[in-house]
Design an enzyme around this catalytic site. Structure first.
Site, PDB file in Angstrom:
ATOM      1  CE1 TYR A  70      58.091 -34.875 -20.829  1.00  0.00           C
ATOM      2  CE2 TYR A  70      56.281 -36.387 -20.453  1.00  0.00           C
ATOM      3  CZ  TYR A  70      56.821 -35.323 -21.143  1.00  0.00           C
ATOM      4  OH  TYR A  70      56.091 -34.700 -22.126  1.00  0.00           O
ATOM      5  NE  ARG A  96      54.430 -24.505 -20.739  1.00  0.00           N
ATOM      6  CZ  ARG A  96      55.240 -25.405 -21.283  1.00  0.00           C
ATOM      7  NH1 ARG A  96      55.661 -26.414 -20.561  1.00  0.00           N
ATOM      8  NH2 ARG A  96      55.612 -25.325 -22.543  1.00  0.00           N
ATOM      9  CB  SER A 150      41.779 -23.100  -8.151  1.00  0.00           C
ATOM     10  OG  SER A 150      42.474 -24.283  -7.800  1.00  0.00           O
ATOM     11  CB  SER A 166      51.012 -26.637 -21.555  1.00  0.00           C
ATOM     12  OG  SER A 166      52.164 -27.265 -21.042  1.00  0.00           O
ATOM     13  N   PRO A 167      47.337 -27.391 -21.703  1.00  0.00           N
ATOM     14  CG  PRO A 167      45.579 -28.884 -21.303  1.00  0.00           C
ATOM     15  CD  PRO A 167      47.075 -28.829 -21.439  1.00  0.00           C
TER      16      PRO A 167
END
Length: 338
Positions: free
Chosen positions: A61, A210, A215, A206-207
């Site tokens: 990352y 993505r 919202s 990524s629950p």
């Protein structure tokens, strides 16, 4: 299917943490333009203040920048968190490289410890399986890190049930981190059952699909260059409109349940089994608090069941990755060719 218990605590190896942690990737990597260091540090400090005790990073990352970010923030607070990082996939000359050779993993771990400003990483994952290196060799090298006191527990990421079993025979695996959400059901093809049987935590990354189940879903035509979603078929013009129609139905289910869409999506993941945890990522303090609030909600079982019926491996449009990317991932496939 049961509602999510309030303030659910779950185990990862010898550690007990809330069912929701924080995935830190998008503070440095993969999704658009990263926030400023000041904004990223503020988000992380707020997470600590809100009771987050499970932070997930990786050498990949930001090509080390994310580990450095956590090292700065955790100075003086290291004992408050389960700190997870990953090896076996790093940035080399500006490119992502998968390398599971023992000497590479040892070198990556030493660099991670320096960037994280710690003597020990609590949970260290093999980020990807290197097809050129037997998983037994990679995990054997990681087991040496445990013996040396540099790592407390081992994990694997994006691997199949068969690979998990091979690795677990070499050294106990505390956690398996695979993508899992309403629209990505691959763990249900084998690893959900295998982790339960072996006493391994299943950590869902990524629950929130993505960012799709939030919202503010992404507008694919406005994604900046370098955003990984630009190459994901589900965000492409051939599939995205149909997926948005499913999202609209889910939003109605969430309203009827008295929660937000993100909370419904997270509650669904956590309801799958007591050994499932999730590490959603965000750059927004408001979204961070919204996500964490799910731990104090009891989302009706009927709403969870309805959500799973609307968006699943059969109804989703498009695979999760393109074919070239899927070819390099060891997980079971699920859904439309993915």
């Amino acid at each position: 299917m049961n509602a999510v218990p309030a303030a659910a605590a779950r185990r990862i190896g010898p550690f007990e943490v809330p069912a929701l942690g924080l995935g830190c990737m998008n503070l440095s990597h993969a999704y658009g333009v990263p926030p400023t260091p000041q904004a990223a540090e503020h988000l992380l400090r707020t997470a600590l203040d809100e009771g987050v005790t499970h932070l997930d990073t990786a050498a990949l990352y930001g090509f080390g920048a994310n580990e450095e970010l956590l090292g700065r923030v955790l100075a003086g607070h290291r004992d408050r968190v389960l700190l997870a990082s990953k090896c076996g996939m790093t940035g080399v000359d500006g490119r992502r490289v998968v390398d599971g050779r023992p000497e590479t993993l040892r070198r990556t771990a030493d660099r991670a410890l320096a960037r994280l400003r710690t003597d020990t990483i609590d949970l260290y994952y093999l980020h990807r399986l290197d097809p050129r290196v037997p998983v037994e060799e990679s995990v054997g090298a990681m087991a040496d890190l445990v013996a040396a006191g540099k790592v407390r527990a081992l994990g694997l990421s994006e691997v199949s049930a068969a690979t998990l079993r091979r690795a677990h025979a070499v050294h106990p695996i505390a956690a398996l981190q695979n993508e899992y959400s309403l629209w990505t059901r691959n763990p249900e093809e084998g690893t959900l059952a295998a982790t339960r049987e072996l006493g391994v935590a299943l950590v869902a990354f990524s629950p929130l699909a993505r960012g799709f189940l939030t919202s503010a879903p992404p507008a694919p035509d406005r994604l900046p260059a370098g955003d990984i979603r630009r190459a994901m078929p589900r965000f492409g013009a051939d599939h995205y409109p149909a997926n948005l129609a499913l999202r609209h139905r889910l939003a109605g289910t969430a309203r009827d349940a008295g929660c937000t869409l993100a909370q419904l999506a997270l509650a669904w993941v956590l309801s799958r089994a007591p050994h499932v945890l999730a590490v959603p990522g965000t750059r927004s303090v408001a979204h961070l608090k919204e996500n964490l609030a799910v731990l104090d909600l009891a989302v009706p079982a009927e709403a969870l069941e309805a959500a799973g019926a609307v968006l699943n491996a059969t109804t989703v449009h498009g695979p999760r990755y393109d074919e070239a990317t899927l070819a390099g991932i060891d997980t079971e496939r699920c859904g439309p060719a993915g």
